[in-house]
Design a protein around this motif. Structure first.
Motif, mmCIF file in Angstrom:
data_model
loop_
_atom_site.group_PDB
_atom_site.id
_atom_site.type_symbol
_atom_site.label_atom_id
_atom_site.label_comp_id
_atom_site.label_asym_id
_atom_site.label_seq_id
_atom_site.Cartn_x
_atom_site.Cartn_y
_atom_site.Cartn_z
ATOM 1 N N ASP A 142 0.816 -1.213 0.000
ATOM 2 C CA ASP A 142 0.000 0.000 0.000
ATOM 3 C C ASP A 142 0.853 1.268 0.000
ATOM 4 O O ASP A 142 0.396 2.327 -0.439
ATOM 5 N N LEU A 143 2.100 1.200 0.428
ATOM 6 C CA LEU A 143 2.968 2.368 0.491
ATOM 7 C C LEU A 143 3.956 2.453 -0.672
ATOM 8 O O LEU A 143 4.457 3.535 -0.972
ATOM 9 N N ALA A 144 4.263 1.336 -1.277
ATOM 10 C CA ALA A 144 5.299 1.302 -2.308
ATOM 11 C C ALA A 144 4.817 1.938 -3.609
ATOM 12 O O ALA A 144 3.621 1.967 -3.906
ATOM 13 N N LEU A 145 5.786 2.447 -4.372
ATOM 14 C CA LEU A 145 5.478 2.992 -5.693
ATOM 15 C C LEU A 145 5.102 1.847 -6.630
ATOM 16 O O LEU A 145 5.771 0.820 -6.665
ATOM 17 N N ASP A 146 4.032 2.056 -7.373
ATOM 18 C CA ASP A 146 3.586 1.043 -8.328
ATOM 19 C C ASP A 146 3.325 1.771 -9.652
ATOM 20 O O ASP A 146 2.218 2.245 -9.908
ATOM 21 N N PRO A 147 4.342 1.883 -10.506
ATOM 22 C CA PRO A 147 4.197 2.677 -11.732
ATOM 23 C C PRO A 147 3.175 2.101 -12.709
ATOM 24 O O PRO A 147 2.654 2.826 -13.546
ATOM 25 N N ILE A 148 2.851 0.844 -12.612
ATOM 26 C CA ILE A 148 1.902 0.242 -13.558
ATOM 27 C C ILE A 148 0.466 0.485 -13.108
ATOM 28 O O ILE A 148 -0.369 0.968 -13.882
ATOM 29 N N ASN A 149 0.154 0.169 -11.862
ATOM 30 C CA ASN A 149 -1.227 0.296 -11.386
ATOM 31 C C ASN A 149 -1.537 1.666 -10.798
ATOM 32 O O ASN A 149 -2.673 2.125 -10.859
ATOM 33 N N ARG A 150 -0.546 2.336 -10.209
ATOM 34 C CA ARG A 150 -0.742 3.657 -9.603
ATOM 35 C C ARG A 150 0.410 4.568 -9.995
ATOM 36 O O ARG A 150 1.314 4.828 -9.204
ATOM 37 N N PRO A 151 0.421 5.083 -11.165
ATOM 38 C CA PRO A 151 1.531 5.945 -11.575
ATOM 39 C C PRO A 151 1.503 7.274 -10.814
ATOM 40 O O PRO A 151 0.440 7.803 -10.502
ATOM 41 N N THR A 152 2.677 7.789 -10.485
ATOM 42 C CA THR A 152 2.805 9.068 -9.793
ATOM 43 C C THR A 152 3.846 9.900 -10.505
ATOM 44 O O THR A 152 4.619 9.399 -11.323
ATOM 45 N N ILE A 153 3.836 11.201 -10.167
ATOM 46 C CA ILE A 153 4.842 12.078 -10.762
ATOM 47 C C ILE A 153 5.861 12.455 -9.697
ATOM 48 O O ILE A 153 5.581 12.373 -8.497
ATOM 49 N N PHE A 154 7.043 12.844 -10.139
ATOM 50 C CA PHE A 154 8.114 13.204 -9.226
ATOM 51 C C PHE A 154 7.675 14.399 -8.402
ATOM 52 O O PHE A 154 7.057 15.305 -8.925
ATOM 53 N N PRO A 155 7.919 14.453 -7.152
ATOM 54 C CA PRO A 155 8.727 13.655 -6.253
ATOM 55 C C PRO A 155 7.955 12.533 -5.565
ATOM 56 O O PRO A 155 8.376 12.055 -4.511
ATOM 57 N N HIS A 156 6.880 12.090 -6.087
ATOM 58 C CA HIS A 156 6.114 10.923 -5.646
ATOM 59 C C HIS A 156 5.554 11.060 -4.224
ATOM 60 O O HIS A 156 5.403 10.086 -3.515
ATOM 61 N N THR A 157 5.269 12.273 -3.821
ATOM 62 C CA THR A 157 4.616 12.506 -2.524
ATOM 63 C C THR A 157 3.154 12.843 -2.778
ATOM 64 O O THR A 157 2.810 13.389 -3.836
ATOM 65 N N PRO A 158 2.271 12.547 -1.848
ATOM 66 C CA PRO A 158 0.831 12.745 -2.083
ATOM 67 C C PRO A 158 0.443 14.194 -2.345
ATOM 68 O O PRO A 158 -0.503 14.451 -3.094
ATOM 69 N N ASP A 159 1.159 15.158 -1.787
ATOM 70 C CA ASP A 159 0.753 16.555 -1.960
ATOM 71 C C ASP A 159 1.014 17.101 -3.359
ATOM 72 O O ASP A 159 0.408 18.112 -3.748
ATOM 73 N N VAL A 160 1.870 16.462 -4.156
ATOM 74 C CA VAL A 160 2.124 16.951 -5.511
ATOM 75 C C VAL A 160 1.433 16.123 -6.588
ATOM 76 O O VAL A 160 1.550 16.433 -7.773
ATOM 77 N N GLN A 161 0.693 15.110 -6.208
ATOM 78 C CA GLN A 161 0.023 14.248 -7.190
ATOM 79 C C GLN A 161 -1.278 14.905 -7.650
ATOM 80 O O GLN A 161 -1.997 15.507 -6.863
ATOM 81 N N PRO A 162 -1.572 14.780 -8.920
ATOM 82 C CA PRO A 162 -2.839 15.339 -9.393
ATOM 83 C C PRO A 162 -4.006 14.516 -8.823
ATOM 84 O O PRO A 162 -3.948 13.289 -8.737
#
Length: 172
Positions: A142-162
């Motif tokens: 639940d905490l790990a980066l998962d670029p396939i199922n849950r892609p995020t943008i750098f710096p991969h913190t919740p406050d900068v994610q769309p």
């Protein structure tokens, strides 16, 4: 009166002091001081009233019939000891308290077992400094980066994610 004297002497103040929280010790000290004051006042009086020498008064008073009347009334006087209305209530509260304590102990033991299992699980994991990204993803999906199922943008913190809501509003 003898029963009340025994009851006051039977209080184990040291055991009470050990059982209460430190913040309540001043209140207990004040209560003990009041109890000691009442005990001293109680002990200042004899347990039984002093005996009256009625023959002395019959000799000194001109009308011995009056002394006989006083003696008869004094000896017939009976002051009942107050009824104990509260011991049964205290016993009921003690039983209820014991039930609450037993319930709390059993719930606490369940929590302790749960936390022990959690500690064993955490102890079996690799140290975070020794983990690879794959090990972390396996241990904490639940905490790990998962670029396939849950892609995020750098710096991969919740406050900068769309936000998903923002993207839905833009598409409409």
């Amino acid at each position: 009166m003898a029963a009340s004297r025994r009851a006051i002497k039977a209080i184990n103040w040291a055991a009470l002091t050990e059982r209460i929280h430190e913040s309540e010790r001043n209140t207990l000290t004040a209560f003990k001081a009041k109890s000691d004051l009442y005990l001293r006042q109680l002990q200042a009086n004899p347990e039984n009233p002093p005996k009256i020498d009625w023959s002395f008064y019959k000799k000194k008073i001109a009308t011995p019939a009056l002394v006989d009347k006083f003696q008869k009334e004094y000896e017939s006087l009976s002051i009942p000891y107050p009824q104990d209305k509260y011991s049964s209530l205290i016993d009921e509260q003690e039983k209820l308290g014991q039930e609450h304590v037993k319930k709390f102990i059993s719930e606490s033991n369940e929590r302790i077992e749960k936390f022990k299992k959690e500690l064993e699980h955490l102890g079996s994991l690799l140290k975070y400094g020794e983990m690879t990204m794959e090990d972390f993803a396996e241990a904490h999906p639940d905490l790990a980066l998962d670029p396939i199922n849950r892609p995020t943008i750098f710096p991969h913190t919740p406050d900068v994610q769309p936000d998903a809501e923002d993207s839905k509003e833009k598409s409409h």
